[in-house]
Design a protein around this motif. Sequence first.
Motif: not given
Length: 115
Positions: A43-45, A84-90
């Motif tokens: 979803r965040r790729l 990965c960074e966007r998943v971590a932020q969310a």
Amino acid sequence: MSRSHPQLQRATMMTCPLLFWQFVTLYLGIPDPKHRLCDQLWRRLYATPTLLFRIAQVHDTNARPDTIKAFGEAMPPKELMAACERVAQAQGRTRQLIALEDSLLEHMTADNAWV
């Protein structure tokens, strides 16, 4: 989207393409039996039309080595690391996500190619 590639249309509708899940679990070695991490990453790729085409192409050609290579080229390691960074932020940085980031670093070259 092209009408001549129904797999491409299906790939865009899927939560997480099987090929992407297989790539993360088999190539990068990150267990994800319930597909949660892969779903979040997908979803965040922000998959490009080229990546979606390459996924369909791998499926259509029964995973010929040249189509698998083209799939990898359509999804550079830096793009997956950004997801990965966007998943971590969310959602925070889980152990599983840290393991994936470590694996990405092990599987990429300095010039953003897969090993």
